[in-house]
Design an enzyme around this catalytic site. Structure first.
Site, short mmCIF file in Angstrom:
data_model
loop_
_atom_site.label_atom_id
_atom_site.label_comp_id
_atom_site.label_asym_id
_atom_site.label_seq_id
_atom_site.Cartn_x
_atom_site.Cartn_y
_atom_site.Cartn_z
N HIS A 1 -16.56 -16.59 -1.21
CA HIS A 1 -15.87 -15.37 -1.32
C HIS A 1 -16.90 -14.10 -1.38
CE1 HIS A 1 -12.83 -18.49 -2.91
NE2 HIS A 1 -12.23 -17.86 -1.95
N ARG B 1 -14.27 -19.78 8.21
CA ARG B 1 -15.49 -20.85 8.24
C ARG B 1 -15.47 -21.57 9.48
NH1 ARG B 1 -13.41 -22.72 2.31
NH2 ARG B 1 -11.35 -21.99 3.29
N SER C 1 -13.05 -23.64 -2.61
CA SER C 1 -12.68 -23.75 -3.93
C SER C 1 -12.40 -25.26 -4.33
CB SER C 1 -11.66 -23.00 -4.22
OG SER C 1 -11.89 -21.57 -3.94
P1 ADP Z 1 -6.22 -18.90 0.66
O1 ADP Z 1 -5.22 -19.73 -0.08
O2 ADP Z 1 -5.51 -17.69 0.63
O3 ADP Z 1 -6.68 -19.58 1.73
P2 ADP Z 1 -8.85 -19.10 -0.74
O4 ADP Z 1 -9.25 -18.58 -2.09
O5 ADP Z 1 -8.85 -20.64 -0.26
O6 ADP Z 1 -7.25 -18.72 -0.56
O7 ADP Z 1 -9.46 -18.17 0.47
C1 ADP Z 1 -9.53 -16.90 0.71
C2 ADP Z 1 -10.03 -16.61 1.90
O8 ADP Z 1 -11.49 -16.69 1.63
C3 ADP Z 1 -9.63 -17.23 3.39
O9 ADP Z 1 -9.83 -16.41 4.33
C4 ADP Z 1 -10.68 -18.40 3.34
O10 ADP Z 1 -10.93 -18.73 4.75
C5 ADP Z 1 -11.85 -17.59 2.65
N1 ADP Z 1 -12.94 -18.25 2.21
C6 ADP Z 1 -12.80 -19.10 1.21
N2 ADP Z 1 -14.02 -20.01 1.04
C7 ADP Z 1 -14.91 -19.29 1.76
C8 ADP Z 1 -16.41 -19.58 2.18
N3 ADP Z 1 -16.96 -20.61 1.59
N4 ADP Z 1 -16.78 -18.79 3.19
C9 ADP Z 1 -16.05 -17.96 3.55
N5 ADP Z 1 -14.98 -17.59 3.71
C10 ADP Z 1 -14.04 -18.34 2.75
#
Ligand code: ADP
Length: 176
Positions: A29, A102, A140
């Site tokens: 993130h 990703r 996460s």
């Molecule tokens: P959501 O439930 O909205 O998917 P997340 O916290 O899992 O919430 O993810 C929020 C955003 O961050 C999403 O667009 C997800 O693809 C991106 N994201 C999560 N982990 C990563 C990572 N390791 N690298 C790049 N983007 C990420």
């Protein structure tokens, strides 16, 4: 000869919203957040409560972790919303959304979201950013699994978050 007049015109701040569960915030993130700040002035990182996803960290804990990571920064604002993203964007008057992309697995879901949101609020644009390679497979959920098994989460999350994960999974398991 005509003297050129230089004026300092105050440019409007470019704002965007980065919505997500952030359960908890990871280095992936953070990578996306820093990348977005190369072309916008201020990013509103906004936590969705997402009850359907049954978050491990309460909404308040997720908020506390993000706030601690960005303490003292004025280019990142931590906020939250309930309900539809489009309603939140309209309320804020921000029409630019940042999301991370990703592996291929993210694509279907993100594509569906963009098109559905666009139907409801046509002026939204979404920018997808890809993190550095080592974060491509970081999520996460993976971090929570590593913490549950007492693994080295420090590699994947900021120190403050690593401590919170340990409190939740290691110290928490002693009490059971
Ligand atoms: P959501 O439930 O909205 O998917 P997340 O916290 O899992 O919430 O993810 C929020 C955003 O961050 C999403 O667009 C997800 O693809 C991106 N994201 C999560 N982990 C990563 C990572 N390791 N690298 C790049 N983007 C990420």
């Amino acid at each position: 000869m005509v003297q050129r007049e230089y004026r300092f015109i105050k440019r409007k701040e470019r704002l965007a919203v980065y919505p997500g569960s952030f359960d908890p915030v990871t280095n992936g993130h953070l990578d996306i957040i820093e990348r977005s700040l190369k072309f916008i002035d201020k990013l509103v990182v906004s936590i969705t409560r997402h009850p359907a996803k049954k978050p491990v960290f309460t909404f308040k804990e997720r908020m506390e972790m993000l706030r601690s990571v960005f303490a003292g920064r004025d280019d990142v604002v931590v906020d939250f919303f309930d309900g539809l993203l489009v309603d939140y964007l309209e309320k804020k008057g921000i029409y630019l959304v940042i999301r991370g992309l990703r592996a291929v697995s993210d694509f279907d879901y993100e594509f569906q979201m963009v098109l559905t949101n666009r139907k409801m609020l046509p002026q939204i644009e979404t920018i997808f950013l890809t993190p550095r390679e080592e974060y491509l497979y970081l999520s996460s959920s993976a971090v929570k699994e590593i913490a549950r098994l007492n693994g080295p989460v420090e590699k994947f999350v900021p120190a403050f978050v690593a401590n919170k994960l340990k409190e939740k999974f290691i110290e928490g398991s002693d009490r059971q």
